[in-house]
Design a protein around this motif. Structure first.
Motif, PDB file in Angstrom:
ATOM      1  N   ARG A   1      47.840  31.996  51.746  1.00  0.00           N
ATOM      2  CA  ARG A   1      46.671  31.964  52.614  1.00  0.00           C
ATOM      3  C   ARG A   1      45.420  31.640  51.792  1.00  0.00           C
ATOM      4  O   ARG A   1      45.319  32.038  50.622  1.00  0.00           O
ATOM      5  CB  ARG A   1      46.483  33.330  53.292  1.00  0.00           C
ATOM      6  CG  ARG A   1      47.514  33.646  54.334  1.00  0.00           C
ATOM      7  CD  ARG A   1      47.494  35.095  54.803  1.00  0.00           C
ATOM      8  NE  ARG A   1      46.176  35.743  54.779  1.00  0.00           N
ATOM      9  CZ  ARG A   1      45.944  36.936  55.331  1.00  0.00           C
ATOM     10  NH1 ARG A   1      46.918  37.586  55.950  1.00  0.00           N
ATOM     11  NH2 ARG A   1      44.741  37.463  55.265  1.00  0.00           N
ATOM     12  N   PRO A   2      44.447  30.940  52.375  1.00  0.00           N
ATOM     13  CA  PRO A   2      43.215  30.631  51.636  1.00  0.00           C
ATOM     14  C   PRO A   2      42.501  31.867  51.101  1.00  0.00           C
ATOM     15  O   PRO A   2      41.937  31.835  49.998  1.00  0.00           O
ATOM     16  CB  PRO A   2      42.361  29.897  52.676  1.00  0.00           C
ATOM     17  CG  PRO A   2      43.345  29.303  53.619  1.00  0.00           C
ATOM     18  CD  PRO A   2      44.475  30.280  53.698  1.00  0.00           C
ATOM     19  N   ASP A   3      42.532  32.968  51.875  1.00  0.00           N
ATOM     20  CA  ASP A   3      41.827  34.167  51.422  1.00  0.00           C
ATOM     21  C   ASP A   3      42.618  34.962  50.385  1.00  0.00           C
ATOM     22  O   ASP A   3      42.179  36.027  49.950  1.00  0.00           O
ATOM     23  CB  ASP A   3      41.463  35.074  52.603  1.00  0.00           C
ATOM     24  CG  ASP A   3      42.671  35.542  53.394  1.00  0.00           C
ATOM     25  OD1 ASP A   3      43.789  35.066  53.145  1.00  0.00           O
ATOM     26  OD2 ASP A   3      42.485  36.391  54.295  1.00  0.00           O
TER      27      ASP A   3
ATOM     28  N   ALA B   1      37.366  47.006  30.953  1.00  0.00           N
ATOM     29  CA  ALA B   1      36.966  46.675  29.580  1.00  0.00           C
ATOM     30  C   ALA B   1      38.144  46.122  28.782  1.00  0.00           C
ATOM     31  O   ALA B   1      39.284  46.586  28.911  1.00  0.00           O
ATOM     32  CB  ALA B   1      36.405  47.917  28.892  1.00  0.00           C
ATOM     33  N   ASP B   2      37.848  45.104  27.994  1.00  0.00           N
ATOM     34  CA  ASP B   2      38.815  44.529  27.046  1.00  0.00           C
ATOM     35  C   ASP B   2      40.033  43.887  27.712  1.00  0.00           C
ATOM     36  O   ASP B   2      41.080  43.723  27.079  1.00  0.00           O
ATOM     37  CB  ASP B   2      39.296  45.597  26.038  1.00  0.00           C
ATOM     38  CG  ASP B   2      38.152  46.212  25.259  1.00  0.00           C
ATOM     39  OD1 ASP B   2      37.223  45.466  24.881  1.00  0.00           O
ATOM     40  OD2 ASP B   2      38.180  47.438  25.041  1.00  0.00           O
ATOM     41  N   ARG B   3      39.923  43.492  28.959  1.00  0.00           N
ATOM     42  CA  ARG B   3      41.030  42.786  29.599  1.00  0.00           C
ATOM     43  C   ARG B   3      41.096  41.358  29.084  1.00  0.00           C
ATOM     44  O   ARG B   3      40.077  40.641  29.050  1.00  0.00           O
ATOM     45  CB  ARG B   3      40.860  42.766  31.122  1.00  0.00           C
ATOM     46  CG  ARG B   3      41.115  44.108  31.804  1.00  0.00           C
ATOM     47  CD  ARG B   3      41.149  43.914  33.316  1.00  0.00           C
ATOM     48  NE  ARG B   3      42.312  43.138  33.716  1.00  0.00           N
ATOM     49  CZ  ARG B   3      43.468  43.663  34.099  1.00  0.00           C
ATOM     50  NH1 ARG B   3      43.622  44.977  34.130  1.00  0.00           N
ATOM     51  NH2 ARG B   3      44.472  42.888  34.463  1.00  0.00           N
ATOM     52  N   ALA B   4      42.275  40.928  28.737  1.00  0.00           N
ATOM     53  CA  ALA B   4      42.444  39.571  28.211  1.00  0.00           C
ATOM     54  C   ALA B   4      42.283  38.513  29.298  1.00  0.00           C
ATOM     55  O   ALA B   4      41.934  37.365  29.009  1.00  0.00           O
ATOM     56  CB  ALA B   4      43.822  39.434  27.563  1.00  0.00           C
ATOM     57  N   ASP B   5      42.527  38.891  30.556  1.00  0.00           N
ATOM     58  CA  ASP B   5      42.454  37.906  31.637  1.00  0.00           C
ATOM     59  C   ASP B   5      41.055  37.733  32.211  1.00  0.00           C
ATOM     60  O   ASP B   5      40.828  36.907  33.086  1.00  0.00           O
ATOM     61  CB  ASP B   5      43.431  38.260  32.765  1.00  0.00           C
ATOM     62  CG  ASP B   5      43.184  39.650  33.359  1.00  0.00           C
ATOM     63  OD1 ASP B   5      42.168  40.281  33.019  1.00  0.00           O
ATOM     64  OD2 ASP B   5      44.017  40.098  34.177  1.00  0.00           O
ATOM     65  N   GLY B   6      40.096  38.526  31.737  1.00  0.00           N
ATOM     66  CA  GLY B   6      38.725  38.384  32.198  1.00  0.00           C
ATOM     67  C   GLY B   6      38.471  38.882  33.605  1.00  0.00           C
ATOM     68  O   GLY B   6      37.394  38.644  34.165  1.00  0.00           O
ATOM     69  N   LEU B   7      39.425  39.562  34.212  1.00  0.00           N
ATOM     70  CA  LEU B   7      39.256  40.069  35.571  1.00  0.00           C
ATOM     71  C   LEU B   7      38.137  41.105  35.606  1.00  0.00           C
ATOM     72  O   LEU B   7      38.134  42.065  34.830  1.00  0.00           O
ATOM     73  CB  LEU B   7      40.567  40.692  36.057  1.00  0.00           C
ATOM     74  CG  LEU B   7      40.607  41.166  37.512  1.00  0.00           C
ATOM     75  CD1 LEU B   7      40.552  39.972  38.462  1.00  0.00           C
ATOM     76  CD2 LEU B   7      41.873  41.992  37.767  1.00  0.00           C
TER      77      LEU B   7
ATOM     78  N   MET C   1      48.076  42.220  45.573  1.00  0.00           N
ATOM     79  CA  MET C   1      47.983  41.058  44.687  1.00  0.00           C
ATOM     80  C   MET C   1      47.652  41.469  43.263  1.00  0.00           C
ATOM     81  O   MET C   1      48.111  40.842  42.299  1.00  0.00           O
ATOM     82  CB  MET C   1      46.918  40.095  45.207  1.00  0.00           C
ATOM     83  CG  MET C   1      47.330  39.281  46.414  1.00  0.00           C
ATOM     84  SD  MET C   1      48.433  37.888  46.009  1.00  0.00           S
ATOM     85  CE  MET C   1      47.251  36.711  45.366  1.00  0.00           C
ATOM     86  N   HIS C   2      46.862  42.511  43.109  1.00  0.00           N
ATOM     87  CA  HIS C   2      46.511  42.990  41.768  1.00  0.00           C
ATOM     88  C   HIS C   2      47.761  43.383  40.997  1.00  0.00           C
ATOM     89  O   HIS C   2      47.882  43.093  39.797  1.00  0.00           O
ATOM     90  CB  HIS C   2      45.553  44.174  41.883  1.00  0.00           C
ATOM     91  CG  HIS C   2      45.146  44.765  40.567  1.00  0.00           C
ATOM     92  ND1 HIS C   2      44.602  44.013  39.554  1.00  0.00           N
ATOM     93  CD2 HIS C   2      45.225  46.042  40.096  1.00  0.00           C
ATOM     94  CE1 HIS C   2      44.345  44.795  38.522  1.00  0.00           C
ATOM     95  NE2 HIS C   2      44.722  46.024  38.825  1.00  0.00           N
TER      96      HIS C   2
ATOM     97  N   ARG D   1      42.254  32.440  42.204  1.00  0.00           N
ATOM     98  CA  ARG D   1      40.991  32.223  41.502  1.00  0.00           C
ATOM     99  C   ARG D   1      39.785  32.531  42.384  1.00  0.00           C
ATOM    100  O   ARG D   1      38.858  33.238  41.981  1.00  0.00           O
ATOM    101  CB  ARG D   1      40.908  30.780  41.004  1.00  0.00           C
ATOM    102  CG  ARG D   1      41.805  30.485  39.806  1.00  0.00           C
ATOM    103  CD  ARG D   1      41.465  29.116  39.231  1.00  0.00           C
ATOM    104  NE  ARG D   1      42.246  28.836  38.032  1.00  0.00           N
ATOM    105  CZ  ARG D   1      42.104  27.732  37.307  1.00  0.00           C
ATOM    106  NH1 ARG D   1      41.202  26.809  37.659  1.00  0.00           N
ATOM    107  NH2 ARG D   1      42.839  27.541  36.224  1.00  0.00           N
ATOM    108  N   ALA D   2      39.791  31.989  43.584  1.00  0.00           N
ATOM    109  CA  ALA D   2      38.625  32.115  44.453  1.00  0.00           C
ATOM    110  C   ALA D   2      38.343  33.561  44.852  1.00  0.00           C
ATOM    111  O   ALA D   2      37.191  33.918  45.118  1.00  0.00           O
ATOM    112  CB  ALA D   2      38.806  31.259  45.695  1.00  0.00           C
ATOM    113  N   THR D   3      39.377  34.389  44.890  1.00  0.00           N
ATOM    114  CA  THR D   3      39.193  35.764  45.362  1.00  0.00           C
ATOM    115  C   THR D   3      39.319  36.807  44.249  1.00  0.00           C
ATOM    116  O   THR D   3      39.373  37.999  44.543  1.00  0.00           O
ATOM    117  CB  THR D   3      40.218  36.084  46.463  1.00  0.00           C
ATOM    118  OG1 THR D   3      41.546  36.042  45.912  1.00  0.00           O
ATOM    119  CG2 THR D   3      40.116  35.101  47.626  1.00  0.00           C
TER     120      THR D   3
END
Length: 290
Positions: free
Chosen positions: A56-58, A271-277, A27-28, A62-64
């Protein structure tokens, strides 16, 4: 489908946790914007989930997100550690609870210089062997799939030696996403066995922190994961404060022990990721040397 394959598929499969981790790594790559901390879709190939797996829920994006980030952060940290140790002449790499680990397939330029031992349940190992062959990766001589029936209390150390591991030579030993499912006595016993490896060996092991040490923003997701683990029959049993884990490592005989926090991994790889991950603060690493 041959009868032999049917029998293996019917009798064995990786556990749900191993599949979930592999899908989060994929997924990443599929969901998060570059730069990717780790590029790994091979686990997705191995697992071959149903077409609707992303719904799938998992797998909720966002949640994961914190778990997805923690999963790729620890895998990248281990990759870097093994590459560094291989450069220093270490020639043995042991993965405890290997699941759908894909280092051997993703990094063959490093793995081929090592003897890689993947330790897991017999059913998982039989299934993975079949899948690697079916997908064309094969099982090179330097990759040893070591089946150990932990439920029958088989001695993983004896099985590892029988597979060609040399305890007289230094090694890197890794255990990620396992310690929380074991009792503290079982974790201590594992650490004690690894601490007597040849001088120059390194252990990297993940552990979960108690809820009160986790950032407020991360706590709801970790509590939800804990409830899910309980419901699935694989409850989280053991939590450690960093001082407690460091003290345990030194008590069983490691010469040096360091704590690598989720915050440190975030600073190193996100560091410095625009998506805040960013990875969760609820999981940390012990890195200890003999």
């Amino acid at each position: 489908m041959t009868a032999g394959r049917e029998n293996i598929v019917a009798a064995a499969a990786p556990d749900a946790t191993a599949v979930r981790v592999a899908l989060w790594r994929a997924m990443h790559v599929l969901l998060d914007r570059p730069p990717h901390v780790l590029s790994d879709e091979i686990g997705l190939e191995l697992a071959a989930p149903d077409d609707g797996w992303r719904h799938r829920p998992d797998m909720d994006p966002r949640a994961t997100s914190q778990f997805r980030a923690a999963t790729v952060a620890r895998a990248r940290f281990i990759d870097d550690l093994v590459a560094e140790q291989a450069g220093n002449g270490i020639a043995q790499y042991v993965i405890l609870g290997a699941g759908l680990d894909t280092f051997a397939q993703r990094r063959p330029e490093i793995a081929a210089r090592l003897r890689v031992f993947e330790v897991d349940q017999p059913g998982t190992q039989a299934w993975k062997r079949l899948r690697l062959i079916e997908l064309g990766y094969g099982i090179p001589d330097w990759l040893r799939l070591v089946p150990v029936d932990f439920e029958a209390r088989e001695d993983w150390w004896e099985e590892l030696s029988a597979a060609g591991f040399d305890p007289g030579q230094p090694a890197v030993v890794v255990s990620t996403g396992v310690s929380m499912y074991l009792t503290k006595d079982a974790n201590a016993a594992t650490l004690r066995q690894i601490a007597v490896l040849a001088p120059g060996s390194t252990l990297a092991m993940t552990f979960l922190l108690p809820a009160e040490l986790i950032d407020d923003a991360d706590r709801p997701a970790l509590e939800a994961a804990q409830r899910g683990a309980q419901t699935s029959g694989t409850p989280f049993i053991s939590f450690y404060t960093p001082p407690e884990m460091l003290a345990l490592a030194r008590e069983v005989g490691f010469k040096d022990a360091q704590h690598v926090s989720g915050t440190v991994l975030a600073e190193r790889y996100f560091a410095d990721r625009a998506d805040g991950l960013r990875p969760s603060t609820g999981e940390a690493l012990l890195v200890a040397t003999t």
